[in-house]
Design a protein around this motif. Structure first.
Motif, PDB file in Angstrom:
ATOM      1  N   GLY A 108       0.788  -1.234   0.000  1.00  2.80           N
ATOM      2  CA  GLY A 108       0.000   0.000   0.000  1.00  2.80           C
ATOM      3  C   GLY A 108       0.815   1.277   0.000  1.00  2.80           C
ATOM      4  N   TYR A 109       2.130   1.164  -0.079  1.00  2.00           N
ATOM      5  CA  TYR A 109       2.973   2.364  -0.067  1.00  2.00           C
ATOM      6  C   TYR A 109       3.237   2.866  -1.483  1.00  2.00           C
ATOM      7  N   LYS A 110       3.341   4.177  -1.584  1.00  2.00           N
ATOM      8  CA  LYS A 110       3.631   4.807  -2.876  1.00  2.00           C
ATOM      9  C   LYS A 110       5.153   4.808  -3.081  1.00  2.00           C
ATOM     10  N   VAL A 111       5.569   4.283  -4.221  1.00  2.00           N
ATOM     11  CA  VAL A 111       6.996   4.093  -4.462  1.00  2.00           C
ATOM     12  C   VAL A 111       7.429   4.840  -5.723  1.00  2.00           C
ATOM     13  N   LEU A 112       8.584   5.487  -5.632  1.00  3.25           N
ATOM     14  CA  LEU A 112       9.220   6.029  -6.834  1.00  3.25           C
ATOM     15  C   LEU A 112      10.421   5.149  -7.142  1.00  3.25           C
ATOM     16  N   LEU A 113      10.404   4.557  -8.338  1.00  2.00           N
ATOM     17  CA  LEU A 113      11.469   3.655  -8.775  1.00  2.00           C
ATOM     18  C   LEU A 113      12.285   4.382  -9.843  1.00  2.00           C
ATOM     19  N   VAL A 114      13.562   4.570  -9.562  1.00  2.00           N
ATOM     20  CA  VAL A 114      14.392   5.386 -10.464  1.00  2.00           C
ATOM     21  C   VAL A 114      15.508   4.530 -11.049  1.00  2.00           C
ATOM     22  N   ASP A 115      15.709   4.630 -12.352  1.00  2.00           N
ATOM     23  CA  ASP A 115      16.826   3.911 -12.977  1.00  2.00           C
ATOM     24  C   ASP A 115      17.492   4.810 -14.011  1.00  2.00           C
ATOM     25  N   LYS A 116      18.804   4.693 -14.118  1.00  2.00           N
ATOM     26  CA  LYS A 116      19.519   5.550 -15.071  1.00  2.00           C
ATOM     27  C   LYS A 116      19.365   5.054 -16.516  1.00  2.00           C
ATOM     28  N   GLU A 117      18.982   3.774 -16.668  1.00  2.00           N
ATOM     29  CA  GLU A 117      18.801   3.216 -18.019  1.00  2.00           C
ATOM     30  C   GLU A 117      17.429   3.587 -18.581  1.00  2.00           C
ATOM     31  N   LEU A 118      17.241   3.264 -19.861  1.00  2.00           N
ATOM     32  CA  LEU A 118      15.967   3.610 -20.515  1.00  2.00           C
ATOM     33  C   LEU A 118      14.870   2.585 -20.250  1.00  2.00           C
ATOM     34  N   SER A 119      15.246   1.467 -19.616  1.00  2.00           N
ATOM     35  CA  SER A 119      14.262   0.420 -19.328  1.00  2.00           C
ATOM     36  C   SER A 119      14.484  -0.088 -17.920  1.00  2.00           C
ATOM     37  N   VAL A 120      13.422  -0.593 -17.310  1.00  2.00           N
ATOM     38  CA  VAL A 120      13.595  -1.314 -16.053  1.00  2.00           C
ATOM     39  C   VAL A 120      14.011  -2.755 -16.396  1.00  2.00           C
ATOM     40  N   GLY A 121      14.455  -3.484 -15.403  1.00  2.00           N
ATOM     41  CA  GLY A 121      14.828  -4.883 -15.652  1.00  2.00           C
ATOM     42  C   GLY A 121      16.296  -5.177 -15.387  1.00  2.00           C
ATOM     43  N   GLY A 122      17.103  -4.119 -15.342  1.00  2.00           N
ATOM     44  CA  GLY A 122      18.518  -4.280 -15.003  1.00  2.00           C
ATOM     45  C   GLY A 122      19.249  -5.229 -15.923  1.00  2.00           C
ATOM     46  N   LYS A 123      20.180  -5.978 -15.330  1.00  2.00           N
ATOM     47  CA  LYS A 123      20.983  -6.901 -16.144  1.00  2.00           C
ATOM     48  C   LYS A 123      20.211  -8.186 -16.449  1.00  2.00           C
ATOM     49  N   MET A 124      19.292  -8.553 -15.555  1.00  2.99           N
ATOM     50  CA  MET A 124      18.616  -9.846 -15.736  1.00  2.99           C
ATOM     51  C   MET A 124      17.805  -9.901 -17.028  1.00  2.99           C
ATOM     52  N   ILE A 125      17.203  -8.778 -17.389  1.00  2.00           N
ATOM     53  CA  ILE A 125      16.347  -8.762 -18.584  1.00  2.00           C
ATOM     54  C   ILE A 125      17.171  -9.001 -19.860  1.00  2.00           C
ATOM     55  N   MET A 126      18.500  -8.831 -19.752  1.00  2.84           N
ATOM     56  CA  MET A 126      19.372  -9.035 -20.909  1.00  2.84           C
ATOM     57  C   MET A 126      19.861 -10.488 -21.030  1.00  2.84           C
ATOM     58  N   LEU A 127      19.554 -11.310 -20.041  1.00  5.95           N
ATOM     59  CA  LEU A 127      20.119 -12.663 -20.028  1.00  5.95           C
ATOM     60  C   LEU A 127      19.339 -13.618 -20.913  1.00  5.95           C
ATOM     61  N   SER A 128      19.994 -14.751 -21.242  1.00  3.98           N
ATOM     62  CA  SER A 128      19.338 -15.772 -22.066  1.00  3.98           C
ATOM     63  C   SER A 128      18.497 -16.673 -21.157  1.00  3.98           C
ATOM     64  N   LYS A 129      19.181 -17.427 -20.321  1.00  2.00           N
ATOM     65  CA  LYS A 129      18.490 -18.319 -19.378  1.00  2.00           C
ATOM     66  C   LYS A 129      19.147 -18.167 -18.019  1.00  2.00           C
ATOM     67  N   VAL A 130      18.533 -18.744 -17.009  1.00  2.00           N
ATOM     68  CA  VAL A 130      19.104 -18.641 -15.664  1.00  2.00           C
ATOM     69  C   VAL A 130      19.597 -20.022 -15.224  1.00  2.00           C
ATOM     70  N   PHE A 131      20.611 -20.013 -14.351  1.00  2.00           N
ATOM     71  CA  PHE A 131      21.124 -21.289 -13.830  1.00  2.00           C
ATOM     72  C   PHE A 131      20.514 -21.535 -12.454  1.00  2.00           C
ATOM     73  N   PRO A 132      20.393 -22.756 -11.984  1.00  2.00           N
ATOM     74  CA  PRO A 132      20.707 -24.008 -12.676  1.00  2.00           C
ATOM     75  C   PRO A 132      19.486 -24.638 -13.367  1.00  2.00           C
ATOM     76  N   THR A 133      18.389 -23.889 -13.420  1.00  2.00           N
ATOM     77  CA  THR A 133      17.146 -24.482 -13.928  1.00  2.00           C
ATOM     78  C   THR A 133      17.011 -24.354 -15.440  1.00  2.00           C
ATOM     79  N   LEU A 134      17.811 -23.476 -16.045  1.00  2.00           N
ATOM     80  CA  LEU A 134      17.731 -23.156 -17.474  1.00  2.00           C
ATOM     81  C   LEU A 134      16.353 -22.618 -17.859  1.00  2.00           C
ATOM     82  N   ASP A 135      15.705 -21.937 -16.925  1.00  2.00           N
ATOM     83  CA  ASP A 135      14.462 -21.235 -17.268  1.00  2.00           C
ATOM     84  C   ASP A 135      14.817 -20.001 -18.088  1.00  2.00           C
TER      85      ASP A 135
END
Lengths: 93, 433
Positions: free
Chosen positions: B32-59
């Protein structure tokens, strides 16, 4: 100065006093290489190595620019050679 | 011209919209709290959004990240500022912080952009795409990447020739070069620092030839090559477009190495390399993949099984320390290494080398605070004042830390850490109401 919607680039160009030299150089270089690659592929389908030899250009630069042209929809990937090593590339008809 | 917001108030400020920052923001917003989320990049998602799959599940990383990113973007309690930076944070009282947020112009009204990409098509300029780690070009008018959020174009003003082609092509007239940098005064009750990490720049180790030998790339570049939103149509050597068949991984590049100022283990490079090796063997069934390692640190749940699985698939593991990489005329690479088990110097030829680079702190975070001191640990990660009992607490009351800003960690640990930080932040707001 009155700013017309859809024509704001002109506003910034005038405000900044022109276009940065680096941006102009980048555009010139990309246009030159794009023309060379598209002309080379107009005659025949070629691999990156063949393109590099034909244009006397470093093969890593050919990879970078050619793959960009594939992304921009100007070039498409053809067949791979018998050794499964190099693909040929051709103009998008 | 966009209206300038002069002063805004939120319950919480989350700095960094990667997986840890996003998770922390969601937890706060769902409470229920109001949040301001700030990022210097043009998209949210950080480094994870750039990855192919994750270990060790290969999802699929994108399949995990995009619903989360979508939830963050649509949440009524979360406001996102991308392309923005926080500075001049001052603690005014126990329940009030003031800060400055600088919002750089995107030159596109995000709410009007339909991501039709007609501006991209019209733009005549091409420059290296930072979201594909320089492997391919992008236009100066561009959508950062296909699963970015907000899914909207942006103008790279440094490389734009201001020809106006994008504006003429835009059917919704959302491109606006009159946009200017906005400076906003922000007031919040609590702050979560989720600024993530940086990757070691292998240019600092010239003996590996990165930048000079075009077939030596970083693991992040390989990550892009094997991702569904890859730069090339298949896995290719950037040096000459050859499909590689003898691929080497060099682990601990810029980590566990005091000579480059980073003596600590990056915690993730063993596992992401093993993951990539397995994916490469799936994509290129005829390829030989060799991993040169000092130690394999398979400490997490399912990691040892994942390592054994890679061995079973035929990945060759060599306990060896690379001394030097040299290049042959055909672009192949000679690795000179110390075979630790045999105690001998050896050489091996590969046609592509991937450097598994280490994790570094995102420096400068402490400089954001004006009247309080944010203590950093000996490696310049954000210091945890009570590591065991309250791992999210920092040296400043009301400022919490989440994810890899505290030190190297993998994705599940980042999410766990974000949970701790958001719980602490909620508790802090309640206690100081």
């Amino acid at each position: 100065m009155e700013i017309e919607k859809g024509k704001t680039a002109k506003y910034l160009r005038e405000k900044a006093g022109g276009v940065p030299e680096q941006a102009k150089e980048n555009l010139k270089e990309f246009t030159r290489i794009k023309k060379l690659l598209l002309e080379a592929l107009a005659d025949e389908d070629l691999t990156i190595k063949q393109l590099a030899d034909k244009l006397n250009m470093p093969s890593d630069e050919v990879v970078y620019h050619l793959m960009s042209l594939v992304k921009y929809g100007l070039v498409v990937t053809g067949e791979i050679d018998d050794m499964d090593e190099y693909f040929t590339y051709k103009l998008k008809k | 011209m966009e209206e300038s917001l002069k002063s805004i108030c939120y319950d919480a400020l989350v700095i960094g919209a990667g997986i840890a920052g996003g998770e922390a923001a969601l937890n706060l917003a769902n409470t229920g709290y109001k949040v301001l989320l700030v990022d210097k990049e043009l998209s949210v998602g950080g480094k994870m959004i750039m990855l192919s799959k994750v270990f060790p599940t290969l999802d699929c990383a994108a399949c995990i990240t995009t619903p989360k990113v979508s939830e963050i973007s649509r949440h009524p309690n979360i406001t996102i500022f991308t392309g923005s930076e926080v500075s001049n944070i001052r603690k005014l009282s126990d329940n009030e912080f003031a800060a400055k947020v600088t919002k750089k112009p995107r030159y596109v009204h995000v709410e009007d952009c339909t991501a039709c990409q007609l501006c991209e098509k019209a733009c005549p300029t091409s420059v290296r795409d930072q979201y594909q780690f320089g492997l391919i070009g992008r236009k100066a008018a561009f959508i950062p990447f296909s699963i970015c959020s907000p899914k909207a174009a942006a103008i790279d003003i440094d490389n734009c020739t201001l020809c106006g082609a994008c504006e003429r092509a835009c059917p919704t007239h959302c491109i606006d070069f009159t946009m200017e940098t906005e400076t906003i005064e922000l007031h919040v009750k609590t702050i979560i620092v989720a600024t993530g990490f940086n990757l070691f720049d292998p240019n600092n180790m010239p003996r590996y030839g990165y930048g000079k030998f075009k077939n030596v790339i970083t693991a992040m570049q390989m990550e892009r090559e094997i991702a569904p939103t890859r730069p090339y149509h298949t896995i290719l050597r950037p040096g000459d477009g050859k499909v590689p068949d003898r691929i080497a991984y060099v682990l601990c590049v810029g980590s566990r190495d005091a000579s480059v100022g980073n003596p600590i283990c990056s915690q993730i490079c063993c596992m992401y390399s093993i993951k990539q090796a397995q994916l490469l063997m799936g994509a290129l069934p005829m390829a030989d993949v060799t991993i040169y390692y000092i130690n394999i640190r398979s400490f997490g749940k399912g990691f040892e099984e994942f390592y054994q699985q890679a061995k079973g698939m035929g990945v060759n593991f060599v306990k060896g320390k690379i001394g030097r990489i040299s290049e042959k005329e055909n672009g192949n690479l000679i690795l000179r290494y110390e075979d630790i088990n045999k105690g001998k110097l050896q050489e091996a030829e590969h046609d592509m080398v991937i450097l598994s680079t280490g994790v570094l702190p995102n420096k400068g975070i402490d400089g954001l605070f004006e009247n309080e001191t944010l203590y950093l640990d000996e490696f310049s990660f954000v210091g945890q004042s009570d590591k065991l009992a309250s791992p999210a607490k920092t040296s400043i009351g009301g400022v919490f830390v989440a994810g890899a800003a505290t030190g190297p960690m993998d994705i599940p640990d980042s999410i766990l850490s974000a949970g701790a930080a958001s719980s602490e932040a909620i508790s802090y707001i309640i206690q100081h109401a």
